[in-house]
Design a protein around this motif. Structure first.
Motif, PDB file in Angstrom:
ATOM      1  N   VAL A 214      28.865  11.322  -5.307  1.00 40.04           N
ATOM      2  CA  VAL A 214      28.138  11.427  -6.574  1.00 40.04           C
ATOM      3  C   VAL A 214      27.163  12.593  -6.528  1.00 40.04           C
ATOM      4  N   TRP A 215      27.277  13.474  -7.523  1.00 40.82           N
ATOM      5  CA  TRP A 215      26.313  14.546  -7.738  1.00 40.82           C
ATOM      6  C   TRP A 215      25.331  14.081  -8.793  1.00 40.82           C
ATOM      7  N   THR A 216      24.032  14.164  -8.491  1.00 46.56           N
ATOM      8  CA  THR A 216      23.010  13.761  -9.440  1.00 46.56           C
ATOM      9  C   THR A 216      22.134  14.958  -9.798  1.00 46.56           C
ATOM     10  N   ALA A 217      21.569  14.907 -11.000  1.00 48.31           N
ATOM     11  CA  ALA A 217      20.676  15.967 -11.466  1.00 48.31           C
ATOM     12  C   ALA A 217      19.492  15.324 -12.148  1.00 48.31           C
ATOM     13  N   GLY A 218      18.312  15.913 -11.960  1.00 46.87           N
ATOM     14  CA  GLY A 218      17.135  15.324 -12.575  1.00 46.87           C
ATOM     15  C   GLY A 218      15.907  16.190 -12.428  1.00 46.87           C
ATOM     16  N   GLN A 219      14.758  15.528 -12.325  1.00 50.85           N
ATOM     17  CA  GLN A 219      13.492  16.242 -12.227  1.00 50.85           C
ATOM     18  C   GLN A 219      12.570  15.491 -11.272  1.00 50.85           C
ATOM     19  N   THR A 220      11.692  16.242 -10.608  1.00 48.95           N
ATOM     20  CA  THR A 220      10.760  15.641  -9.664  1.00 48.95           C
ATOM     21  C   THR A 220       9.390  16.299  -9.772  1.00 48.95           C
ATOM     22  N   LYS A 221       8.380  15.474  -9.579  1.00 53.34           N
ATOM     23  CA  LYS A 221       7.006  15.968  -9.497  1.00 53.34           C
ATOM     24  C   LYS A 221       6.443  15.711  -8.097  1.00 53.34           C
ATOM     25  N   SER A 222       7.331  15.357  -7.163  1.00 51.65           N
ATOM     26  CA  SER A 222       6.914  14.961  -5.814  1.00 51.65           C
ATOM     27  C   SER A 222       6.983  16.130  -4.840  1.00 51.65           C
ATOM     28  N   LYS A 223       5.869  16.430  -4.206  1.00 52.40           N
ATOM     29  CA  LYS A 223       5.865  17.479  -3.201  1.00 52.40           C
ATOM     30  C   LYS A 223       6.745  17.121  -2.012  1.00 52.40           C
TER      31      LYS A 223
ATOM     32  N   GLU B   5       6.437  11.298  -9.461  1.00 54.54           N
ATOM     33  CA  GLU B   5       7.371  10.912 -10.521  1.00 54.54           C
ATOM     34  C   GLU B   5       8.720  11.610 -10.329  1.00 54.54           C
ATOM     35  N   ASP B   6       9.799  10.817 -10.350  1.00 55.52           N
ATOM     36  CA  ASP B   6      11.155  11.340 -10.133  1.00 55.52           C
ATOM     37  C   ASP B   6      12.120  10.647 -11.098  1.00 55.52           C
ATOM     38  N   ARG B   7      13.051  11.399 -11.646  1.00 51.01           N
ATOM     39  CA  ARG B   7      14.020  10.837 -12.584  1.00 51.01           C
ATOM     40  C   ARG B   7      15.392  11.439 -12.327  1.00 51.01           C
ATOM     41  N   ILE B   8      16.414  10.595 -12.308  1.00 47.50           N
ATOM     42  CA  ILE B   8      17.802  11.053 -12.307  1.00 47.50           C
ATOM     43  C   ILE B   8      18.275  11.021 -13.753  1.00 47.50           C
ATOM     44  N   ASN B   9      18.648  12.175 -14.289  1.00 46.48           N
ATOM     45  CA  ASN B   9      19.028  12.285 -15.695  1.00 46.48           C
ATOM     46  C   ASN B   9      20.524  12.293 -15.939  1.00 46.48           C
TER      47      ASN B   9
ATOM     48  N   ALA C 183       0.813  -1.214   0.000  1.00 45.33           N
ATOM     49  CA  ALA C 183       0.000   0.000   0.000  1.00 45.33           C
ATOM     50  C   ALA C 183       0.844   1.261   0.000  1.00 45.33           C
ATOM     51  N   ALA C 184       2.145   1.107   0.263  1.00 44.55           N
ATOM     52  CA  ALA C 184       3.035   2.267   0.370  1.00 44.55           C
ATOM     53  C   ALA C 184       3.951   2.393  -0.848  1.00 44.55           C
ATOM     54  N   GLN C 185       3.570   1.782  -1.958  1.00 44.32           N
ATOM     55  CA  GLN C 185       4.412   1.835  -3.143  1.00 44.32           C
ATOM     56  C   GLN C 185       4.599   3.276  -3.606  1.00 44.32           C
ATOM     57  N   TYR C 186       5.827   3.584  -4.039  1.00 41.36           N
ATOM     58  CA  TYR C 186       6.132   4.909  -4.556  1.00 41.36           C
ATOM     59  C   TYR C 186       5.640   5.030  -5.996  1.00 41.36           C
ATOM     60  N   GLY C 187       5.732   6.243  -6.534  1.00 45.97           N
ATOM     61  CA  GLY C 187       5.504   6.443  -7.954  1.00 45.97           C
ATOM     62  C   GLY C 187       6.764   6.068  -8.726  1.00 45.97           C
ATOM     63  N   GLU C 188       6.939   6.659  -9.893  1.00 49.04           N
ATOM     64  CA  GLU C 188       8.154   6.406 -10.673  1.00 49.04           C
ATOM     65  C   GLU C 188       9.343   7.020  -9.949  1.00 49.04           C
ATOM     66  N   GLU C 189      10.358   6.185  -9.644  1.00 52.51           N
ATOM     67  CA  GLU C 189      11.486   6.624  -8.831  1.00 52.51           C
ATOM     68  C   GLU C 189      12.784   6.646  -9.626  1.00 52.51           C
TER      69      GLU C 189
END
Length: 266
Positions: free
Chosen positions: A60-69, A46-50, A16-22
């Motif tokens: 490690v420095w990562t960059a991406g996008q998130t739709k998660s509040k 929805e979250d993505r490491i690009n 029941a606690a599944q995340y969205g796209e990670e």
């Protein structure tokens, strides 16, 4: 689900606690036989490491996008603004997040698509923003600019920014794109830093009419039309671009269109 190990954000055991796209980040041992850590990264949506860059210590420095509040923020420079925000997160050599910030505008979709380290350890990243789209780019709640030229408006363009490694504050953040409402802007797809600290950005310029890029010696408005590609051909379609920035990002010393059809890649 995704198998995590020594994770900052493990796979949930409760269905029941599944995340969205990670997004996820994993590190293997030098011989490739052992997973030293593997972690999910993101929030409820929805979250993505690009893109990523590795420092001399193995962090490690990562960059991406998130739709998660609820995207994890650690010493974040800004709050989550809505829709998609760009993010930059630093993981130490053990895979533990030590810094994580979102950047975006309240009325825009934003995504970081490239990241690299300068010789002094500062962090440069670039990406996409729809922060203009007819709005004043410097209006409240738009994509943050720091030390940048006073661009009055951009329309679906890119951005480039520099983060000081020691203070973890933005030294520079500015737009790439066009002020013409009929033209879409510059979309960075790859980024690299040379041995002198100059920053090279390659990508696609979505053009209807003309696109504006920084002048080689400009510190103010800093944009001028490029009418021909690298081979002297006048374009009338979507070209690719190559920009080389001075190390402080305040000026461009090389600006070229590469071809007419194929996307630039790293």
């Amino acid at each position: 689900g995704f198998i995590t190990r020594n994770a900052a954000r493990p796979t949930p055991t409760d269905p029941a606690a599944q995340y969205g796209e990670e997004g996820f980040l994993a590190r293997l041992s030098a011989d490739g036989r052992t997973v030293e850590y593997a972690t999910l990264w993101g929030g409820i949506d929805e979250d993505r490491i690009n893109a990523l860059a590795v420092d001399d210590a193995g962090g490690v420095w990562t960059a991406g996008q998130t739709k998660s509040k609820d995207f994890p923020r650690i010493s974040s420079l800004y709050d989550y603004q809505g829709d998609f925000d760009a993010f930059v997160t630093y993981f130490d050599p053990a895979g533990k997040p030590r810094f994580s910030t979102t950047l975006g505008g309240a009325a825009s979709d934003d995504s970081a698509t490239g990241i690299a380290l300068t010789p002094d350890g500062s962090v440069v990243f670039a990406g996409l923003t729809t922060t203009g789209s007819g709005h004043l780019a410097r209006a409240p709640a738009q994509f943050p600019t720091v030390g940048a030229a006073n661009y009055k408006e951009v329309y679906n363009g890119g951005f480039i920014a520099k983060l000081n490694r020691k203070s973890l504050q933005l030294e520079y953040s500015g737009y790439l794109g066009s002020s013409a409402a009929q033209a879409s802007g510059a979309y960075p797809l790859a980024l690299a830093v040379d041995g002198e600290g100059r920053v090279v950005v390659a990508g696609s310029a979505g053009i209807v009419g003309r696109v504006l890029f920084p002048l080689p010696d400009a510190d103010d408005v800093g944009r001028a039309p490029i009418k021909k590609d690298l081979y002297g051909r006048i374009y009338d379609d979507t070209p690719n671009f190559l920009l080389r920035f001075r190390s402080d990002l305040h000026a461009v010393d090389l600006s070229r269109l590469l071809n007419l059809n194929d996307s630039a890649v790293d």
